[in-house]
Design a protein around this motif. Structure first.
Motif, PDB file in Angstrom:
ATOM      1  N   SER A 107      13.369   0.290  -8.913  1.00 39.98           N
ATOM      2  CA  SER A 107      12.278   0.521  -7.113  1.00 39.98           C
ATOM      3  C   SER A 107      11.775  -1.025  -6.945  1.00 39.98           C
ATOM      4  O   SER A 107      11.963  -1.537  -6.368  1.00 39.98           O
ATOM      5  CB  SER A 107      11.056   1.218  -7.089  1.00 39.98           C
ATOM      6  N   TRP A 108      11.179  -1.701  -8.042  1.00 42.47           N
ATOM      7  CA  TRP A 108       9.971  -2.986  -7.597  1.00 42.47           C
ATOM      8  C   TRP A 108      11.508  -4.168  -8.017  1.00 42.47           C
ATOM      9  O   TRP A 108      11.362  -5.168  -7.199  1.00 42.47           O
ATOM     10  CB  TRP A 108       9.140  -3.215  -9.010  1.00 42.47           C
ATOM     11  N   ILE A 109      12.589  -4.503  -8.570  1.00 44.00           N
ATOM     12  CA  ILE A 109      13.216  -4.936  -8.811  1.00 44.00           C
ATOM     13  C   ILE A 109      13.668  -5.200  -7.732  1.00 44.00           C
ATOM     14  O   ILE A 109      13.965  -6.360  -6.629  1.00 44.00           O
ATOM     15  CB  ILE A 109      14.313  -4.686  -9.299  1.00 44.00           C
ATOM     16  N   CYS A 110      14.228  -3.731  -6.656  1.00 38.80           N
ATOM     17  CA  CYS A 110      15.087  -3.384  -4.949  1.00 38.80           C
ATOM     18  C   CYS A 110      14.276  -4.535  -4.479  1.00 38.80           C
ATOM     19  O   CYS A 110      14.394  -5.236  -3.702  1.00 38.80           O
ATOM     20  CB  CYS A 110      15.015  -2.349  -4.895  1.00 38.80           C
ATOM     21  N   LEU A 111      12.735  -3.921  -4.058  1.00 42.35           N
ATOM     22  CA  LEU A 111      11.897  -4.485  -3.553  1.00 42.35           C
ATOM     23  C   LEU A 111      11.763  -5.791  -3.847  1.00 42.35           C
ATOM     24  O   LEU A 111      12.085  -6.917  -2.067  1.00 42.35           O
ATOM     25  CB  LEU A 111       9.510  -4.057  -3.508  1.00 42.35           C
ATOM     26  N   LEU A 112      11.505  -6.432  -4.815  1.00 44.07           N
ATOM     27  CA  LEU A 112      11.300  -7.485  -5.010  1.00 44.07           C
ATOM     28  C   LEU A 112      12.622  -9.024  -4.833  1.00 44.07           C
ATOM     29  O   LEU A 112      12.379  -9.594  -3.154  1.00 44.07           O
ATOM     30  CB  LEU A 112      11.044  -8.199  -6.328  1.00 44.07           C
ATOM     31  N   SER A 113      13.534  -8.186  -4.448  1.00 45.83           N
ATOM     32  CA  SER A 113      14.982  -9.217  -4.503  1.00 45.83           C
ATOM     33  C   SER A 113      15.050  -8.979  -2.743  1.00 45.83           C
ATOM     34  O   SER A 113      15.781  -9.509  -2.259  1.00 45.83           O
ATOM     35  CB  SER A 113      15.973  -8.213  -5.005  1.00 45.83           C
TER      36      SER A 113
END
Length: 307
Positions: A107-113
């Motif tokens: 989830s965090w990778i998707c958000l930051l990317s």
């Protein structure tokens, strides 16, 4: 779990099959002035912005599943409900295909990317005032707190967050590519956002007791079933009234209202089957179908007008 099964599990966590919100982009593209369409930079910027918002939406959905797993509502709605057991396949945290740390990391990778791509796309676009970049970032960050972090959907802002996030998908790229907004873009964006918001309204009719059990505040849990169904009845004709009022004051052509008649007819069917007949999941499914239909019809209408 094999790599293929792992990829599929992450895909289900992000609900990759739920592409409804992406139908906003053909509407935006067909509303662009001819001079903007001919610019190569337009499509480069638009493509990167779309990729950014796509990843933000993946994060939103994944964070929502994380909250549903933590508070037990997804297990109750899917695994423990015989009528919904088959659909538990779409909840990899509930089925155990993914662990909570894996879901959080994804989830965090998707958000930051997604945020990085969104900012990059806006910087490529012809118009990128600082306030527009800030609005896009804030809007994206608020949207992922729909049921995570601030848990806005738990404290009475569910409907508003869904509506505004969908509107952002139209407003931000259109402004970045043209330097402003048109009345038509705001009308079409608002209708599309309203129709997608109504999908959640019918889901909430089914989940009233579960949502109350986890302390979620929304219109359904506040008003109760009977009043909520009356509200759904009012909303079933709200878009019809708004569109033909705009036609009456010459803000829209009559052809626009006639083009959307299949959607207005579906709205009555949605209310009858989803609310009156107490089958909210059918109402939810019809809501997605009519949102698709409306987006396609408006996109085709834009092409016809442009030609």
């Amino acid at each position: 779990m094999t790599p293929v099964k792992s990829v599929r599990a992450y895909g289900r966590l992000a609900n990759l099959y739920f592409l409804d919100y992406n139908l906003a982009y053909p509407m935006v593209a067909t509303l662009l002035p001819a001079a903007v369409v001919r610019e190569g930079r337009t499509w480069a910027a638009f493509g990167v912005i779309i990729a950014g918002y796509f990843l933000v939406h993946c994060a939103l959905i994944a964070f929502d599943d994380i909250t549903g797993f933590r508070d037990g509502s997804d297990a109750k709605n899917y695994r423990d409900n015989p009528s919904a057991l088959r659909r538990a396949h779409w909840k990899p945290l509930v089925t155990g295909e993914l662990r909570l740390p894996q879901a959080l990391r994804f989830s965090w990778i998707c958000l930051l990317s997604g945020l990085a791509l969104l900012v990059a796309g806006l910087l490529i676009a012809p118009y990128h005032p600082l306030w527009l970049i800030a609005l896009a970032i804030v809007g994206a960050c608020v949207s992922v707190q729909y049921s995570y972090g601030l848990k806005l959907s738990h404290i009475g802002f569910q409907e508003l967050v869904l509506f505004l996030f969908t509107m952002e998908l139209v407003f931000v790229p259109f402004w970045a590519l043209t330097g402003g907004v048109s009345t038509r873009s705001m009308i079409e964006g608002s209708l599309f956002a309203f129709w997608l918001m109504m999908v959640s309204w019918y889901s909430n009719l089914r989940d009233i007791e579960t949502d109350r059990g986890v302390g979620r505040i929304n219109v359904a849990t506040i008003t109760g079933e009977r009043t909520y169904i009356n509200l759904l009845g009012v909303l079933a004709i709200a878009d019809l009234i708004v569109v033909f009022t705009l036609i009456a004051i010459d803000e829209l052509p009559l052809a626009f209202g006639l083009l959307l008649c299949p959607v207005f007819a579906l709205r009555f069917v949605q209310f009858r089957l989803g609310a009156i007949k107490r089958n909210p999941l059918v109402g939810r499914l019809l809501g997605r179908r009519l949102a698709w239909t409306g987006a396609v019809l408006m996109t085709l209408g834009n092409l016809i007008v442009a030609n």
